[in-house]
Write a protein that holds these residues in place. Structure first.
Motif, mmCIF file in Angstrom:
data_model
loop_
_atom_site.group_PDB
_atom_site.id
_atom_site.type_symbol
_atom_site.label_atom_id
_atom_site.label_comp_id
_atom_site.label_asym_id
_atom_site.label_seq_id
_atom_site.Cartn_x
_atom_site.Cartn_y
_atom_site.Cartn_z
ATOM 1 N N LEU A 1 0.914 -0.958 -0.165
ATOM 2 C CA LEU A 1 -0.094 -0.206 -0.104
ATOM 3 C C LEU A 1 0.936 1.457 0.117
ATOM 4 O O LEU A 1 0.484 2.325 -0.159
ATOM 5 N N THR A 2 1.974 1.155 0.364
ATOM 6 C CA THR A 2 3.057 2.287 0.321
ATOM 7 C C THR A 2 4.000 2.398 -0.481
ATOM 8 O O THR A 2 4.731 3.257 -0.774
ATOM 9 N N THR A 3 4.365 1.147 -0.884
ATOM 10 C CA THR A 3 5.865 1.101 -1.954
ATOM 11 C C THR A 3 5.176 1.509 -3.149
ATOM 12 O O THR A 3 4.155 1.503 -3.644
ATOM 13 N N PRO A 4 5.970 2.535 -3.635
ATOM 14 C CA PRO A 4 5.617 3.222 -5.050
ATOM 15 C C PRO A 4 5.600 1.958 -6.258
ATOM 16 O O PRO A 4 6.611 0.942 -6.335
ATOM 17 N N ARG A 5 4.670 2.222 -7.022
ATOM 18 C CA ARG A 5 4.475 1.133 -8.276
ATOM 19 C C ARG A 5 5.516 1.601 -9.338
ATOM 20 O O ARG A 5 5.990 2.867 -9.322
ATOM 21 N N ALA A 6 5.835 0.704 -9.983
ATOM 22 C CA ALA A 6 6.881 0.824 -11.166
ATOM 23 C C ALA A 6 6.206 1.472 -12.178
ATOM 24 O O ALA A 6 4.761 1.520 -12.516
ATOM 25 N N PRO A 7 6.705 2.316 -12.741
ATOM 26 C CA PRO A 7 6.165 3.238 -13.877
ATOM 27 C C PRO A 7 5.394 2.322 -15.068
ATOM 28 O O PRO A 7 6.025 1.265 -15.263
ATOM 29 N N THR A 8 4.501 2.964 -15.528
ATOM 30 C CA THR A 8 3.848 2.219 -16.734
ATOM 31 C C THR A 8 4.308 2.669 -17.885
ATOM 32 O O THR A 8 3.928 2.238 -19.200
ATOM 33 N N LEU A 9 4.966 3.902 -17.781
ATOM 34 C CA LEU A 9 5.297 4.676 -19.182
ATOM 35 C C LEU A 9 6.238 5.604 -18.631
ATOM 36 O O LEU A 9 6.311 6.345 -17.705
ATOM 37 N N ALA A 10 7.693 5.782 -19.453
ATOM 38 C CA ALA A 10 8.671 6.641 -19.111
ATOM 39 C C ALA A 10 9.027 7.365 -20.397
ATOM 40 O O ALA A 10 8.987 6.865 -21.552
ATOM 41 N N VAL A 11 9.176 8.816 -20.380
ATOM 42 C CA VAL A 11 9.386 9.555 -21.624
ATOM 43 C C VAL A 11 10.543 10.587 -21.138
ATOM 44 O O VAL A 11 10.516 11.106 -20.148
ATOM 45 N N LEU A 12 11.394 10.594 -21.886
ATOM 46 C CA LEU A 12 12.556 11.492 -21.477
ATOM 47 C C LEU A 12 12.522 12.633 -22.727
ATOM 48 O O LEU A 12 12.821 12.485 -24.049
ATOM 49 N N VAL A 13 12.670 13.761 -22.411
ATOM 50 C CA VAL A 13 12.572 15.117 -23.216
ATOM 51 C C VAL A 13 13.956 15.507 -23.078
ATOM 52 O O VAL A 13 14.596 15.894 -22.062
ATOM 53 N N THR A 14 14.332 15.690 -24.410
ATOM 54 C CA THR A 14 15.856 16.330 -24.287
ATOM 55 C C THR A 14 15.941 17.480 -25.472
ATOM 56 O O THR A 14 14.814 17.786 -25.839
ATOM 57 N N GLN A 15 17.232 18.043 -25.586
ATOM 58 C CA GLN A 15 17.298 19.141 -26.330
ATOM 59 C C GLN A 15 18.224 18.633 -27.452
ATOM 60 O O GLN A 15 18.629 19.430 -28.323
ATOM 61 N N VAL A 16 18.311 17.304 -27.731
ATOM 62 C CA VAL A 16 18.931 16.888 -28.862
ATOM 63 C C VAL A 16 17.852 17.145 -29.993
ATOM 64 O O VAL A 16 16.902 16.992 -30.272
ATOM 65 N N ALA A 17 18.785 17.660 -31.300
ATOM 66 C CA ALA A 17 18.169 18.304 -32.599
ATOM 67 C C ALA A 17 17.131 17.219 -33.254
ATOM 68 O O ALA A 17 15.928 17.522 -33.475
ATOM 69 N N THR A 18 17.632 16.032 -33.346
ATOM 70 C CA THR A 18 16.991 14.956 -34.213
ATOM 71 C C THR A 18 16.673 13.750 -33.543
ATOM 72 O O THR A 18 17.689 13.288 -32.789
ATOM 73 N N ALA A 19 15.591 13.137 -34.022
ATOM 74 C CA ALA A 19 15.414 11.649 -33.302
ATOM 75 C C ALA A 19 16.605 10.665 -33.834
ATOM 76 O O ALA A 19 16.843 9.752 -32.862
ATOM 77 N N GLU A 20 17.263 11.028 -34.996
ATOM 78 C CA GLU A 20 18.219 10.020 -35.359
ATOM 79 C C GLU A 20 19.511 9.970 -34.275
ATOM 80 O O GLU A 20 20.092 9.206 -33.934
ATOM 81 N N ALA A 21 19.844 11.195 -34.127
ATOM 82 C CA ALA A 21 20.874 11.658 -33.375
ATOM 83 C C ALA A 21 20.776 11.039 -31.667
ATOM 84 O O ALA A 21 21.629 10.490 -31.052
ATOM 85 N N LEU A 22 19.632 11.120 -31.373
ATOM 86 C CA LEU A 22 19.139 10.584 -30.193
ATOM 87 C C LEU A 22 19.350 9.096 -30.081
ATOM 88 O O LEU A 22 19.775 8.500 -29.215
#
Length: 164
Positions: free
Chosen positions: A24-45
């Protein structure tokens, strides 16, 4: 009259109390994680993540490329690795747990501070909101690039092409 309400009808008051209340008190695992970066392109990331052996899908956006780890539990590991590669450029990790979104700023491999998720999302591009709400699966986003299967040589070529 046991089990009956004053207005008639029976109450279903049966419930089970677990022996171990830590769930009841243990944090649940995330169901989704998203990382926002300042990298210019998806290819480079995607290329940088491939070199770091991170399995992500990289999505282009107007604020910078977004990394979606294949395993939501890898969000913190991905944020640490990407922020380490980007040195002093902050990245923001958003994790969805039980319908709630938590946000944190990472710099140089360390989570520096918590951020109000509402403020982070207030000026966010629509693609980020679509991903977090589950409206669009990451594989269906236009321009998505996966780091999975990118060889070291191809990753180096992609990084060199995106430097120009």
């Amino acid at each position: 009259m046991s089990g009956e309400r004053p207005g008639g009808g029976e109450d279903d008051l049966s419930f089970e109390v677990p022996d171990d209340l830590s769930s009841l008190t243990t944090p649940r695992a995330p169901t989704l994680a998203v990382l926002v970066t300042q990298v210019a392109t998806a290819e480079a990331l995607a290329a940088a993540c491939a070199l770091a052996k991170l399995d992500v899908d990289a999505v282009p956006s107007s604020v910078g490329a977004i990394a979606v780890p294949r395993s939501p539990a890898d969000g913190a590991r991905t944020a640490a690795a990407v922020s380490q590669m980007l040195r002093q450029v902050p990245v923001v990790l958003l994790e969805k747990r039980e319908g709630r979104v938590d946000a944190g700023q990472w710099v140089a491999g360390t989570r520096e501070k918590d951020l109000p998720a509402g403020l982070v999302l207030s000026g966010a591009p629509a693609v980020l909101e679509d991903l977090l709400l589950g409206d669009v699966p990451v594989g269906e986003v236009e321009g998505v690039v996966t780091s999975v299967g990118i060889s070291r040589l191809k990753a180096m070529r992609l990084l060199a092409q995106n430097r120009r």
